[in-house]
Design a protein around this motif. Structure first.
Motif, PDB file in Angstrom:
ATOM      1  N   LEU A  13      80.792 -10.951  -7.991  1.00 21.25           N
ATOM      2  CA  LEU A  13      79.813 -10.957  -6.904  1.00 21.25           C
ATOM      3  C   LEU A  13      78.585 -11.762  -7.298  1.00 21.25           C
ATOM      4  O   LEU A  13      78.254 -11.891  -8.469  1.00 21.25           O
ATOM      5  CB  LEU A  13      79.397  -9.518  -6.560  1.00 21.25           C
ATOM      6  N   GLY A  14      77.908 -12.286  -6.309  1.00 16.80           N
ATOM      7  CA  GLY A  14      76.652 -12.987  -6.556  1.00 16.80           C
ATOM      8  C   GLY A  14      75.483 -12.030  -6.453  1.00 16.80           C
ATOM      9  O   GLY A  14      75.519 -10.925  -6.998  1.00 16.80           O
ATOM     10  N   ARG A  15      74.460 -12.460  -5.740  1.00 21.25           N
ATOM     11  CA  ARG A  15      73.310 -11.589  -5.512  1.00 21.25           C
ATOM     12  C   ARG A  15      73.780 -10.376  -4.716  1.00 21.25           C
ATOM     13  O   ARG A  15      74.394 -10.510  -3.656  1.00 21.25           O
ATOM     14  CB  ARG A  15      72.227 -12.349  -4.756  1.00 21.25           C
ATOM     15  N   THR A  16      73.478  -9.191  -5.240  1.00 25.41           N
ATOM     16  CA  THR A  16      74.082  -7.969  -4.705  1.00 25.41           C
ATOM     17  C   THR A  16      73.018  -6.975  -4.247  1.00 25.41           C
ATOM     18  O   THR A  16      72.003  -6.777  -4.914  1.00 25.41           O
ATOM     19  CB  THR A  16      74.971  -7.307  -5.782  1.00 25.41           C
ATOM     20  N   ALA A  17      73.288  -6.348  -3.111  1.00 24.17           N
ATOM     21  CA  ALA A  17      72.440  -5.276  -2.590  1.00 24.17           C
ATOM     22  C   ALA A  17      73.222  -3.967  -2.631  1.00 24.17           C
ATOM     23  O   ALA A  17      74.410  -3.937  -2.288  1.00 24.17           O
ATOM     24  CB  ALA A  17      71.992  -5.568  -1.163  1.00 24.17           C
ATOM     25  N   LEU A  18      72.569  -2.901  -3.039  1.00 28.56           N
ATOM     26  CA  LEU A  18      73.167  -1.565  -3.122  1.00 28.56           C
ATOM     27  C   LEU A  18      72.567  -0.664  -2.057  1.00 28.56           C
ATOM     28  O   LEU A  18      71.344  -0.611  -1.883  1.00 28.56           O
ATOM     29  CB  LEU A  18      72.919  -0.958  -4.506  1.00 28.56           C
ATOM     30  N   VAL A  19      73.449   0.063  -1.356  1.00 33.03           N
ATOM     31  CA  VAL A  19      73.017   1.117  -0.438  1.00 33.03           C
ATOM     32  C   VAL A  19      73.583   2.432  -0.974  1.00 33.03           C
ATOM     33  O   VAL A  19      74.764   2.719  -0.781  1.00 33.03           O
ATOM     34  CB  VAL A  19      73.509   0.866   0.997  1.00 33.03           C
ATOM     35  N   PRO A  20      72.783   3.238  -1.673  1.00 29.80           N
ATOM     36  CA  PRO A  20      73.285   4.518  -2.177  1.00 29.80           C
ATOM     37  C   PRO A  20      73.380   5.543  -1.050  1.00 29.80           C
ATOM     38  O   PRO A  20      72.428   5.717  -0.283  1.00 29.80           O
ATOM     39  CB  PRO A  20      72.233   4.940  -3.217  1.00 29.80           C
ATOM     40  N   THR A  21      74.515   6.233  -0.932  1.00 32.46           N
ATOM     41  CA  THR A  21      74.672   7.259   0.095  1.00 32.46           C
ATOM     42  C   THR A  21      75.436   8.444  -0.488  1.00 32.46           C
ATOM     43  O   THR A  21      76.062   8.342  -1.540  1.00 32.46           O
ATOM     44  CB  THR A  21      75.455   6.750   1.322  1.00 32.46           C
ATOM     45  N   MET A  22      75.408   9.550   0.256  1.00 32.00           N
ATOM     46  CA  MET A  22      76.275  10.685  -0.055  1.00 32.00           C
ATOM     47  C   MET A  22      77.398  10.782   0.973  1.00 32.00           C
ATOM     48  O   MET A  22      78.004  11.837   1.157  1.00 32.00           O
ATOM     49  CB  MET A  22      75.471  11.983  -0.120  1.00 32.00           C
ATOM     50  N   GLY A  23      77.681   9.653   1.642  1.00 30.34           N
ATOM     51  CA  GLY A  23      78.764   9.639   2.610  1.00 30.34           C
ATOM     52  C   GLY A  23      78.363  10.243   3.938  1.00 30.34           C
ATOM     53  O   GLY A  23      77.182  10.372   4.260  1.00 30.34           O
ATOM     54  N   ALA A  24      79.374  10.618   4.754  1.00 35.87           N
ATOM     55  CA  ALA A  24      79.156  11.080   6.129  1.00 35.87           C
ATOM     56  C   ALA A  24      78.269  10.071   6.845  1.00 35.87           C
ATOM     57  O   ALA A  24      77.238  10.418   7.443  1.00 35.87           O
ATOM     58  CB  ALA A  24      78.552  12.477   6.141  1.00 35.87           C
ATOM     59  N   LEU A  25      78.669   8.809   6.803  1.00 36.06           N
ATOM     60  CA  LEU A  25      77.840   7.710   7.288  1.00 36.06           C
ATOM     61  C   LEU A  25      77.610   7.792   8.794  1.00 36.06           C
ATOM     62  O   LEU A  25      78.513   8.120   9.562  1.00 36.06           O
ATOM     63  CB  LEU A  25      78.490   6.373   6.942  1.00 36.06           C
ATOM     64  N   HIS A  26      76.367   7.493   9.203  1.00 31.45           N
ATOM     65  CA  HIS A  26      75.977   7.529  10.605  1.00 31.45           C
ATOM     66  C   HIS A  26      75.210   6.254  10.939  1.00 31.45           C
ATOM     67  O   HIS A  26      75.165   5.316  10.120  1.00 31.45           O
ATOM     68  CB  HIS A  26      75.152   8.790  10.901  1.00 31.45           C
ATOM     69  N   THR A  27      74.616   6.206  12.126  1.00 28.30           N
ATOM     70  CA  THR A  27      73.946   4.981  12.551  1.00 28.30           C
ATOM     71  C   THR A  27      72.776   4.615  11.647  1.00 28.30           C
ATOM     72  O   THR A  27      72.469   3.429  11.484  1.00 28.30           O
ATOM     73  CB  THR A  27      73.447   5.114  14.000  1.00 28.30           C
ATOM     74  N   GLY A  28      72.137   5.609  11.049  1.00 28.68           N
ATOM     75  CA  GLY A  28      71.071   5.310  10.102  1.00 28.68           C
ATOM     76  C   GLY A  28      71.588   4.552   8.896  1.00 28.68           C
ATOM     77  O   GLY A  28      70.976   3.569   8.446  1.00 28.68           O
ATOM     78  N   HIS A  29      72.730   4.979   8.365  1.00 27.45           N
ATOM     79  CA  HIS A  29      73.336   4.266   7.242  1.00 27.45           C
ATOM     80  C   HIS A  29      73.732   2.842   7.645  1.00 27.45           C
ATOM     81  O   HIS A  29      73.589   1.894   6.858  1.00 27.45           O
ATOM     82  CB  HIS A  29      74.577   5.006   6.744  1.00 27.45           C
ATOM     83  N   ARG A  30      74.257   2.709   8.870  1.00 25.44           N
ATOM     84  CA  ARG A  30      74.631   1.373   9.332  1.00 25.44           C
ATOM     85  C   ARG A  30      73.410   0.447   9.367  1.00 25.44           C
ATOM     86  O   ARG A  30      73.509  -0.745   9.071  1.00 25.44           O
ATOM     87  CB  ARG A  30      75.285   1.451  10.707  1.00 25.44           C
ATOM     88  N   GLY A  31      72.243   1.015   9.717  1.00 26.79           N
ATOM     89  CA  GLY A  31      71.018   0.227   9.687  1.00 26.79           C
ATOM     90  C   GLY A  31      70.650  -0.205   8.276  1.00 26.79           C
ATOM     91  O   GLY A  31      70.184  -1.334   8.057  1.00 26.79           O
ATOM     92  N   LEU A  32      70.859   0.667   7.308  1.00 21.86           N
ATOM     93  CA  LEU A  32      70.598   0.311   5.909  1.00 21.86           C
ATOM     94  C   LEU A  32      71.525  -0.806   5.460  1.00 21.86           C
ATOM     95  O   LEU A  32      71.112  -1.737   4.762  1.00 21.86           O
ATOM     96  CB  LEU A  32      70.786   1.532   5.005  1.00 21.86           C
ATOM     97  N   ASP A  79      81.164  -5.186   1.177  1.00 17.11           N
ATOM     98  CA  ASP A  79      82.105  -5.834   0.249  1.00 17.11           C
ATOM     99  C   ASP A  79      82.777  -4.845  -0.689  1.00 17.11           C
ATOM    100  O   ASP A  79      83.971  -4.981  -0.977  1.00 17.11           O
ATOM    101  CB  ASP A  79      81.355  -6.897  -0.563  1.00 17.11           C
ATOM    102  N   VAL A  80      82.000  -3.866  -1.181  1.00 16.40           N
ATOM    103  CA  VAL A  80      82.524  -2.920  -2.163  1.00 16.40           C
ATOM    104  C   VAL A  80      82.029  -1.519  -1.832  1.00 16.40           C
ATOM    105  O   VAL A  80      80.845  -1.335  -1.528  1.00 16.40           O
ATOM    106  CB  VAL A  80      82.076  -3.278  -3.607  1.00 16.40           C
ATOM    107  N   VAL A  81      82.933  -0.558  -1.893  1.00 16.75           N
ATOM    108  CA  VAL A  81      82.556   0.853  -1.815  1.00 16.75           C
ATOM    109  C   VAL A  81      82.795   1.458  -3.187  1.00 16.75           C
ATOM    110  O   VAL A  81      83.923   1.413  -3.709  1.00 16.75           O
ATOM    111  CB  VAL A  81      83.381   1.605  -0.748  1.00 16.75           C
ATOM    112  N   TYR A  82      81.725   1.990  -3.766  1.00 15.89           N
ATOM    113  CA  TYR A  82      81.846   2.671  -5.054  1.00 15.89           C
ATOM    114  C   TYR A  82      81.852   4.163  -4.789  1.00 15.89           C
ATOM    115  O   TYR A  82      80.856   4.717  -4.324  1.00 15.89           O
ATOM    116  CB  TYR A  82      80.683   2.286  -5.964  1.00 15.89           C
TER     117      TYR A  82
END
Length: 287
Positions: free
Chosen positions: A25-44, A92-95
């Motif tokens: 991967l090149g320049r990478t952005a991380l969005v840490p979550t605890m799952g149960a993704l909703h519209t707020g997570h989609r905004g992140l 791109d990646v789900v950890y």
């Protein structure tokens, strides 16, 4: 808008798998979550996608940030739905590590949040921010992101993470994204699924209280708190009572309560229980 035809993201379950994927991967952005993704997570995720070549979303319900009697066991878990949401949003990646991968042994060394961890959420949830900062620090080391994106709904958490990044010299740019709200005004949260219809109606008092406080901002801290408290007092006497843990107007950086003559940035915060569900919300203000 979502894009359902996007390819599924790569999934890593261990730090070793993640390291192999991360190398490409090149320049990478991380969005840490605890799952149960909703519209707020989609905004992140959308905010992250605009700031990097690749987006990594972590999905991990972190036991270290839950106290005794909290909802760790029943916290919503819907990994297949999360994976579909990530595909739709171009992740791109789900950890998605298990507890053993994140904590292969007893976690003896942890990150102390300092005074910020002892007030408001820290006072009502002792040890919570220690758990949050410890897992975020580990995710930063594992993912090695250039950018990390968090929601402003968890304002105190965001402030604590920014302080950790500054004080411990993490080479990560922390981005805060404004709170996403449903059409009725309730801040999006994975815990909203716990609410019955009647409880959700009562829970709207949180956002109404914040709006009342914001509308009274010209009156200063005393007027702001008074206007917000009036809404909460009425909700506490309703058929499905709202039981506040705290209502506070704090400095946007230290989270210490502001004096009556405060001018400048501030955050109006509320935490309350509706039925068995505990909710938090906030609104930034400039006095």
């Amino acid at each position: 808008m979502t894009a359902p035809d996007r390819a599924a993201p790569a999934v890593a379950r261990t730090p070793e798998e993640l390291a192999r994927i991360r190398a490409g991967l090149g320049r990478t952005a991380l969005v840490p979550t605890m799952g149960a993704l909703h519209t707020g997570h989609r905004g992140l995720i959308a905010a992250a996608r605009g700031r990097a070549d690749a987006v990594v979303v972590s999905v991990f319900v972190n036991p270290l940030q839950f106290g005794p009697g909290e909802d760790f066991e029943r916290y919503p878990r819907a990994f297949e739905d999360d994976l579909r949401a990530c595909a739709e949003e171009g992740v791109d990646v789900v950890y998605a590590p298990g507890v053993e991968a994140m904590y292969p042994g007893e976690q003896i060394v942890t990150v102390d949040p300092g005074p910020l961890g002892d007030v408001l959420e820290g006072a009502f949830r002792p040890g919570h921010f220690r758990g949050v900062l410890t897992v975020v620090a580990k995710l930063f080391h594992m993912v090695r992101p250039d950018v990390a994106v968090f929601g402003q709904k968890d304002a105190q958490q965001l402030a604590a993470i920014r302080r950790m990044v500054r004080d411990l010299a993490f080479g990560v740019t922390v981005v805060g994204v404004p709170t996403v709200r449903d059409s009725d005004g309730l801040a999006t949260s994975s815990r909203n699924v716990y609410l019955s219809g009647a409880e959700r109606t009562s829970a709207l008092a949180l956002s109404r209280a914040l709006l009342a406080g914001a509308d009274a901002s010209v009156t200063g801290p005393v007027g702001i708190l008074g206007a917000a408290r009036e809404v909460l007092d009425a909700a506490a006497a309703g058929p499905v009572p709202v039981e506040p843990d705290y209502l506070a107007l704090v400095d946007a950086h230290t989270f210490a309560e502001v004096p009556p003559d405060h001018r400048g940035e501030a955050v109006l915060l509320v935490a309350a229980r509706v039925g068995s569900t505990r909710l938090i919300d906030n609104v930034p203000l400039t006095l």
